[in-house]
Design an enzyme around this catalytic site. Sequence first.
Site, short mmCIF file in Angstrom:
data_model
loop_
_atom_site.label_atom_id
_atom_site.label_comp_id
_atom_site.label_asym_id
_atom_site.label_seq_id
_atom_site.Cartn_x
_atom_site.Cartn_y
_atom_site.Cartn_z
N LEU A 66 -1.64 4.96 -14.33
CA LEU A 66 -1.84 5.87 -13.20
C LEU A 66 -0.66 5.85 -12.24
CD1 LEU A 66 -5.59 5.08 -12.38
CD2 LEU A 66 -4.70 7.07 -13.63
N GLN A 68 2.75 3.04 -10.46
CA GLN A 68 3.40 1.74 -10.31
C GLN A 68 3.13 1.20 -8.92
OE1 GLN A 68 5.36 -0.20 -12.31
NE2 GLN A 68 5.26 1.13 -14.11
N GLY A 69 2.65 -0.05 -8.85
CA GLY A 69 2.50 -0.72 -7.58
C GLY A 69 3.70 -1.59 -7.30
N GLU A 70 3.66 -2.31 -6.17
CA GLU A 70 4.80 -3.13 -5.79
C GLU A 70 5.03 -4.27 -6.78
OE1 GLU A 70 6.61 -5.37 -1.84
OE2 GLU A 70 4.60 -4.52 -1.80
N SER A 73 1.68 -2.46 -12.52
CA SER A 73 1.19 -1.11 -12.78
C SER A 73 -0.29 -0.99 -12.47
CB SER A 73 1.45 -0.74 -14.24
OG SER A 73 2.82 -0.77 -14.54
N VAL A 74 -0.73 0.26 -12.28
CA VAL A 74 -2.14 0.56 -12.12
C VAL A 74 -2.55 1.45 -13.29
CG1 VAL A 74 -3.91 1.57 -10.63
CG2 VAL A 74 -1.92 0.45 -9.62
N LYS A 94 -5.50 -2.91 -11.59
CA LYS A 94 -4.21 -3.31 -11.03
C LYS A 94 -3.73 -4.53 -11.81
CE LYS A 94 -3.23 -3.07 -6.70
NZ LYS A 94 -3.18 -3.20 -5.21
N ASP A 200 -1.98 -2.29 6.64
CA ASP A 200 -1.11 -1.27 6.03
C ASP A 200 -1.89 0.04 5.91
OD1 ASP A 200 1.19 -0.19 5.00
OD2 ASP A 200 1.01 -1.11 3.02
N ARG A 204 -1.17 6.96 2.40
CA ARG A 204 -0.82 6.55 1.03
C ARG A 204 -1.77 5.50 0.51
NH1 ARG A 204 2.84 4.53 4.55
NH2 ARG A 204 2.83 2.25 4.83
N ASN A 205 -2.49 4.81 1.39
CA ASN A 205 -3.42 3.75 1.01
C ASN A 205 -4.88 4.14 1.18
OD1 ASN A 205 -1.36 2.00 0.26
ND2 ASN A 205 -1.13 1.21 2.33
N ASP A 218 -6.11 -0.34 -1.23
CA ASP A 218 -4.87 -1.11 -1.21
C ASP A 218 -4.91 -2.22 -0.16
OD1 ASP A 218 -2.31 -2.12 -1.54
OD2 ASP A 218 -1.45 -0.15 -1.91
#
Length: 360
Positions: A66, A68-70, A73-74, A94, A200, A204-205, A218
């Site tokens: 789905l 890319q996270g920090e 991947s998701v 995640k 945060d 976006r979250n 998130d």
Amino acid sequence: MELDNVRGDVDDGYQSVKMPHRRTSDHTYQGLMAIRGNEPTSDGAYEDLKEPSEFARSQLNIKEELGQGEFGSVFKADAWKISGSAGVTTVAVKELKGMTSPAASTAFFKELAVLKLLGTHPNVVSFLGCCTDTDPFYLLLEYVSGGSLQSTLRTSRTQQTYGNLHGGSKSLSSRDLTRFAWDVAKGMTFLSAKKILHRDLATRNVLVSKDKTCKVSDFGFSREGDEYERTTKTRLPIRWMAPESLFHRKYTTKTDVWAFGVLLWEIVTLGATPYPGMSKREVMDGVQQGYRMEKPPHCDQKLYTLMLSCWNADPARRPEFRKIQRTLDTLMETEHDYINLASLDENTYQSLQTAMDEKY
């Protein structure tokens, strides 16, 4: 405060900050600041979940990626008999990839610790389980099909039909946008009652379901407790941060309230980057000197007054999330359009592009 690793040509909204390591609490819960006594009470309308056990990998079928996270991947996946459900449930996974840094591993398990505290609420993404017996590690979360609120807002800019009507429009209506803010406020009221600091909060979250319900997501930055002092070097969401976080490393529910005010501005401007035309340094200097973003011309004064209340320099004078929710309850009860999309000048709020290392 020592600013480090700043690239003058990149306006990514985050700043690397090096802080001295200093503990502020003797009580920890898997690396989180924990408060003894005065245990938070949950919203009585929703039941808390017992801590989930490890989920069997053999009952998990990883499908497409789905995003890319920090730290990994998701993925979208099918899970068999997860969290008491019969049959197959679509979940989001995640992944923490093997051979990652110690910082990535620490962040992963801190997020896991917060997720185990959550319980359930319709405006917070649900935690369903984890796989931590071997690499790669997985967090299993509720799958929300509509993507992020930020992408929902920005995609709506491509729609030519801005309907301020309460139905019939193919794009987002004023009422949709007000409801987005209302949903997030309800989710944050629930989290703050559990003494969970998000740290945060931004569009976006937040994820959006098929029926346009917003769910706070998130929790990689989140902490449990009344107050948290940042002691590590990390990238920071400067444009969403309250002055006491920027300059004194302090986080409380009231710093999440500040971020909610910025999130509300994001909603009103259909996903523009906050403080348009300003560099990171200009944002920091401006916030310290009392600068606040102006009212978008198409925004009702009542919504802007709510934003300004979230941006009070004195944290004690910012509203609690339950008061923000009540304010939005009242706005949702009326038929008034608080965001006049027909008069939105997208050229004024066209700042959408950021650097690759920004979590936008």
